[in-house]
Design a protein around this motif. Structure first.
Motif, short mmCIF file in Angstrom:
data_model
loop_
_atom_site.label_atom_id
_atom_site.label_comp_id
_atom_site.label_asym_id
_atom_site.label_seq_id
_atom_site.Cartn_x
_atom_site.Cartn_y
_atom_site.Cartn_z
N ASP A 56 0.82 -1.22 0.00
CA ASP A 56 0.00 0.00 0.00
C ASP A 56 0.85 1.27 0.00
N ASP A 57 2.16 1.11 0.09
CA ASP A 57 3.07 2.25 0.18
C ASP A 57 3.69 2.53 -1.19
N PRO A 58 3.39 3.67 -1.81
CA PRO A 58 3.92 3.97 -3.15
C PRO A 58 5.43 4.06 -3.24
N LEU A 59 6.13 4.08 -2.11
CA LEU A 59 7.60 4.12 -2.15
C LEU A 59 8.18 2.87 -2.79
N PHE A 60 7.50 1.74 -2.60
CA PHE A 60 8.08 0.45 -2.97
C PHE A 60 7.51 -0.07 -4.29
N GLY A 107 2.52 -3.68 -5.39
CA GLY A 107 1.20 -3.13 -5.13
C GLY A 107 1.02 -1.76 -5.75
N ARG A 108 0.69 -0.79 -4.90
CA ARG A 108 0.36 0.55 -5.37
C ARG A 108 1.55 1.28 -6.00
N GLY A 109 2.77 0.89 -5.66
CA GLY A 109 3.95 1.56 -6.21
C GLY A 109 4.61 0.80 -7.34
N SER A 110 3.89 -0.14 -7.96
CA SER A 110 4.48 -1.00 -8.99
C SER A 110 4.92 -0.21 -10.22
N VAL A 111 5.99 -0.69 -10.83
CA VAL A 111 6.49 -0.08 -12.07
C VAL A 111 5.62 -0.50 -13.24
N PHE A 151 -10.30 -5.53 -4.50
CA PHE A 151 -9.82 -5.06 -5.80
C PHE A 151 -9.82 -3.54 -5.83
N LYS A 152 -8.93 -3.00 -6.66
CA LYS A 152 -8.85 -1.56 -6.87
C LYS A 152 -8.78 -1.27 -8.37
N PRO A 153 -9.29 -0.11 -8.80
CA PRO A 153 -9.22 0.24 -10.23
C PRO A 153 -7.80 0.58 -10.64
N ASP A 154 -7.57 0.70 -11.94
CA ASP A 154 -6.23 1.00 -12.46
C ASP A 154 -5.67 2.27 -11.83
N GLU A 155 -6.54 3.26 -11.60
CA GLU A 155 -6.07 4.54 -11.06
C GLU A 155 -5.40 4.41 -9.69
N TRP A 156 -5.82 3.42 -8.92
CA TRP A 156 -5.25 3.21 -7.59
C TRP A 156 -3.76 2.89 -7.68
N PHE A 157 -3.37 2.17 -8.70
CA PHE A 157 -1.99 1.71 -8.83
C PHE A 157 -1.11 2.71 -9.58
N PHE A 158 -1.69 3.72 -10.18
CA PHE A 158 -0.92 4.71 -10.93
C PHE A 158 -0.23 5.68 -9.97
N THR A 159 1.09 5.82 -10.14
CA THR A 159 1.83 6.87 -9.43
C THR A 159 2.64 7.65 -10.45
N GLN A 160 2.68 8.95 -10.28
CA GLN A 160 3.38 9.81 -11.23
C GLN A 160 4.86 9.48 -11.29
N ARG A 161 5.40 9.15 -10.14
CA ARG A 161 6.84 8.83 -10.08
C ARG A 161 7.18 7.64 -10.98
N ARG A 162 6.38 6.56 -10.90
CA ARG A 162 6.66 5.37 -11.72
C ARG A 162 6.38 5.65 -13.19
N TRP A 163 5.37 6.48 -13.47
CA TRP A 163 5.06 6.78 -14.86
C TRP A 163 6.20 7.55 -15.51
N GLU A 164 6.78 8.47 -14.77
CA GLU A 164 7.91 9.24 -15.31
C GLU A 164 9.13 8.34 -15.51
N SER A 191 13.74 1.70 -8.70
CA SER A 191 12.79 0.84 -9.41
C SER A 191 12.93 -0.63 -9.01
N GLN A 192 14.10 -1.01 -8.51
CA GLN A 192 14.27 -2.40 -8.08
C GLN A 192 13.86 -2.51 -6.61
N GLY A 193 12.66 -2.00 -6.32
CA GLY A 193 12.20 -1.96 -4.93
C GLY A 193 11.33 -3.11 -4.53
N THR A 194 11.62 -4.30 -5.03
CA THR A 194 10.92 -5.50 -4.58
C THR A 194 10.97 -5.58 -3.06
N VAL A 195 9.85 -5.95 -2.44
CA VAL A 195 9.81 -6.03 -0.98
C VAL A 195 9.74 -7.47 -0.52
#
Length: 475
Positions: free
Chosen positions: A77-81, A84-88, A190-203, A219-223
């Protein structure tokens, strides 16, 4: 944030071990010059928070399985990693997530929910399930019954027609079926596509498509999380979004048994007591007669007892009976031993268990079967190497991962990575109520940095919280 199923309705685990855990948040080309203090502070705070939360769960009597899933759910749930939500993103601009779980126990009586002592599961190609690690858990513990019921319970026993049901035995399941059908049937969120989108990963995705180098790369932030619970159970949980701009459909090491994760337990052959009786030195309650003993002991060191389960120690005695001299026969006659000799000749036996989770360049972990290789080095070396030594041989500087990259090392990121793990040992003589045993936290890496958080034993029953990324402290 949602976490795992509550453990309040489960009986407390027998207290044999002091709960132990370690988390990782990714490894790769991380350097002080490209890690600003504010970003470092964010990672440090998150890992410390999740370490404390998971530690509290273990201390309340939760199983290693529950605790590991809890920790990874928080990181998903943490966009840093990169999970989940911070996926590339893939090269096609989509998200495809992977996760895995594996359990074993140094204590054969441990009441793991899966009903058997060692089992692992990986899921992949996921797009919208909020917590991939929780789907991996369901695959691990669900039975193969059409009604989708779990077999057994907290004690692994179950009852009635479920009692002998040991599950589908599927170790890997890929989307869309496991997500669109099974995950929905099992009630996962379940969450919609928008939940998983982060600007950092998109850039990062866009810069990668343009061939631009990353100045700050995480980007190699596998947990991952490895836990040892107070009953002697070990669990490893790992989750990732994969490799930035990977081709759609690419499967990495995270959901692949033996590559990005592994756990196993075994009975150590150990050494026999050396005793003296009537002036003679005895080995396993008989006179030392030279080469026969060394040959026989060597057979068991090479684990032929494991390879040939029908062969027992008496069978080896028979095979090499021709080497005995007549005058030594009395020393081989177990009936002639005194009671004292019988007691003193008991074999020193123990059980060991290890669990590891990897992060880094997944294709290199796949090519070297890195996780299983590290565990196998520890298990089958003679004499046995510690898990720390085995992990160093695979993931440390100039280890197997680095060597696998050949002349590409240092140029492409190939071979880079790190491994965390826990090793535990249980003596046959250990019973409830005695001094608690301790597991050993291990880790090593061959690249710029490995995000990790663990409880470090500093002696006298005291521990300190540790969060690090480099070999030494961040300054």
């Amino acid at each position: 944030m949602t976490t795992t199923t509550s453990t309040s309705d489960k009986p407390p685990l027998p207290a044999l071990f002091k709960p132990t855990l370690i988390l990782h948040g990714g490894a790769g080309a991380i350097h002080r010059s490209t890690l600003p203090p504010d970003l470092y502070a964010q990672y440090h705070a998150s890992l410390l928070k999740y370490l404390r939360s998971t530690r509290a769960l273990l201390e309340s009597g939760a199983s290693a399985l529950d605790a590991a899933v809890h920790a990874v759910s928080l990181m998903e749930d943490d966009p840093l990693f990169n999970c989940g939500r911070g996926s590339v993103f893939t090269a096609a601009g989509t998200i495809e997530m992977e996760a895995s779980l594996m359990v074993c126990s140094v204590n054969p009586a441990h009441p793991f929910e899966v009903g058997i002592i060692k089992r692992g599961a990986g899921v992949m190609g996921l797009r919208n399930v909020r917590h991939p690690i929780q789907l991996a858990r369901e695959v691990l513990v669900r039975s193969g019954r059409k009604d989708g019921r779990r077999h057994g319970g907290a004690g692994g026993g179950g009852g009635g027609e479920d009692e002998d049901d040991r599950g589908s035995m599927h170790s890997q399941l890929v989307g869309p079926y496991v997500e669109d059908v099974l995950a929905r049937q099992w009630g996962l969120e379940f969450k919609p596509d928008e939940w998983f989108f982060t600007q950092r990963r998109w850039e990062e995705h866009l810069r990668g498509l343009r061939g631009e180098a990353e100045t700050v790369t995480m980007s190699q932030g596998t947990v991952g999380c490895v836990c040892l619970d107070q009953g002697g159970g070990l669990a490893v949980a790992t989750s990732t979004g994969g490799l930035t701009n990977k081709l759609p459909g690419r499967i990495g090491d995270t959901p692949t048994l033996g590559a990005g994760f592994w756990a196993e337990a075994w009975e150590e052959k150990g050494e026999e007591e050396v005793v003296r009786s009537g002036g003679e030195e005895m080995w396993y309650g008989r006179a030392e007669v030279g080469i026969e003993d060394r040959v026989k002991k060597g057979i068991w060191d090479m684990t032929l007892g494991d390879c040939l389960p029908g062969m027992v120690r008496e069978g080896v005695d028979w095979m090499y009976g021709s080497l005995r001299s007549t005058e030594d026969e009395a020393s081989w006659n177990h009936e002639a031993w005194s009671e004292k000799e019988r007691l003193m000749a008991q074999k020193k036996r123990s059980r060991r268990a290890v669990a590891v989770s990897g992060t880094g360049n997944g294709d290199s972990f796949l090519r070297t079967a890195a996780a299983r290789t590290a565990c196998a080095i520890s298990r089958f070396s003679t004499p046995n190497l510690s898990l720390a030594e085995a992990v160093a041989a695979v993931a440390g500087p100039r280890g197997e991962l680095q060597r696998s990259a050949g002349d590409r090392w240092g140029l492409t990121g190939e071979g880079q990575g790190g491994i965390i793990g826990i090793e535990a040992e249980l003596d046959e003589s250990v019973t409830n109520g005695g001094e608690l045993k301790q597991g050993k936290v291990v880790f090593d890496f061959n690249c710029g940095g490995l995000w990790r958080a663990w409880m470090e034993d500093i002696g006298d029953g005291k521990e300190v919280e540790r969060v690090m990324v480099f070999k030494d402290e961040y300054k």
